[in-house]
Write a protein that holds these residues in place. Structure first.
Motif, mmCIF file in Angstrom:
data_model
loop_
_atom_site.group_PDB
_atom_site.id
_atom_site.type_symbol
_atom_site.label_atom_id
_atom_site.label_comp_id
_atom_site.label_asym_id
_atom_site.label_seq_id
_atom_site.Cartn_x
_atom_site.Cartn_y
_atom_site.Cartn_z
ATOM 1 N N ASP A 205 0.825 -1.206 0.000
ATOM 2 C CA ASP A 205 0.000 0.000 0.000
ATOM 3 C C ASP A 205 0.862 1.260 0.000
ATOM 4 O O ASP A 205 0.516 2.265 -0.630
ATOM 5 N N ASP A 239 -8.266 -6.168 -1.726
ATOM 6 C CA ASP A 239 -9.395 -5.316 -2.115
ATOM 7 C C ASP A 239 -9.047 -3.851 -1.928
ATOM 8 O O ASP A 239 -9.392 -3.004 -2.768
ATOM 9 N N SER A 240 -8.363 -3.529 -0.825
ATOM 10 C CA SER A 240 -8.008 -2.124 -0.577
ATOM 11 C C SER A 240 -7.016 -1.613 -1.625
ATOM 12 O O SER A 240 -7.072 -0.458 -2.028
ATOM 13 N N ASN A 242 -6.798 -2.745 -4.764
ATOM 14 C CA ASN A 242 -7.561 -2.594 -6.010
ATOM 15 C C ASN A 242 -8.406 -1.318 -5.997
ATOM 16 O O ASN A 242 -8.521 -0.621 -7.002
ATOM 17 N N GLU A 243 -8.972 -1.005 -4.837
ATOM 18 C CA GLU A 243 -9.791 0.210 -4.741
ATOM 19 C C GLU A 243 -8.919 1.453 -4.833
ATOM 20 O O GLU A 243 -9.330 2.488 -5.367
ATOM 21 N N GLY A 244 -7.672 1.334 -4.336
ATOM 22 C CA GLY A 244 -6.765 2.468 -4.394
ATOM 23 C C GLY A 244 -6.287 2.751 -5.786
ATOM 24 O O GLY A 244 -5.962 3.864 -6.128
#
Length: 244
Positions: A205, A239-240, A242-244
């Motif tokens: 991240d 998922d986080s 991909n959303e970012g």
């Protein structure tokens, strides 16, 4: 020759030479690598066989593989009893490593240290196993075995645990690039590849956040490809990302 030397240093990820007037001389990393390579070349003709011992094996291999469940069975294995050299790999706690002290008292043993995720960077549910792993690796203080590792970061971890620097040697992964590394003939966007488990402890991240800053400040934005095994990663973290 200079191109080959540069390629070797790029492959190892560390400089091996310092400038000395109009020439070059081996630095500390180069001297350490020279010693390891010289010993390996001297002993190579003496190697008659290689046996792999593991707790589980889910892939085919041309090597002789022995699967054992515990350290007692490991120590009694004929291939271990008769071995001239045993290389113990360590990256997280596993029962066979508990045999280190008994093994090193009778057989030359090298520990290949791959490091472990710091417990404070892991999910709460994973911390007990990581803490137990750090307790197990303290067995290194009870033996005088050589310790090999593939990075300065891992070597720093060992010295921070009180391991003498003289016991640590550099053991690069034997991976050859698929093709010669050449400078691009034309300017093109930089392409980055990140490979590893997708978990908060690996900091993917942070990499994504950093890329967003680079893209906003670069005329020719780089590209980033992220590769990871979903079975060994955190689904919510994926998922986080991909959303970012």
């Amino acid at each position: 020759v200079s191109r080959q030397l540069r390629s070797l240093q790029d492959h190892l990820g560390a400089p091996l030479f310092d400038k000395a007037g109009a020439g070059l001389r081996l630095n500390a990393q180069g001297i350490a690598l020279q010693a390891v390579v010289a010993e390996a070349l001297d002993r190579l003709p003496e190697v008659d066989s290689v046996t792999v011992v593991t707790q589980h094996c889910d892939r085919s291999t041309e090597l002789d593989v022995n699967v054992v469940a515990d350290s007692w069975s490991f120590l009694r294995l004929p291939a271990v009893v008769d071995a001239d050299l045993v290389i113990m790999h360590w990256g997280i706690r596993y029962p066979l490593f508990d045999a280190l002290v008994a093994l090193a008292s009778t057989t030359r043993t090298i520990v290949h240290f791959h490091n472990v995720t710091p417990p404070e960077l892991a999910a709460e549910v994973d911390r007990p196993n990581l803490e137990a792993s750090i307790e197990q690796i303290q067995l290194l203080h009870l033996v005088d075995s050589e310790i090999g590792t593939e990075s300065e970061c891992n070597a720093h971890t060992l010295t921070s645990w009180g391991i003498d620097q003289d016991r640590i040697c550099f053991m690069p992964f034997p991976i050859e690039p698929p093709r010669p590394i050449r400078r691009a003939a034309r300017q093109r966007p930089v392409r980055l590849l990140s490979v590893g488990r997708l978990t908060p402890a690996k900091g993917t991240d942070v990499l994504v956040d950093g890329m967003s800053i680079v893209v906003s400040r670069t005329a020719t934005p780089p590209s980033l490809t992220i590769v990871g095994n979903p079975n060994l990663s955190d689904p919510e973290f994926i998922d986080s990302i991909n959303e970012g």
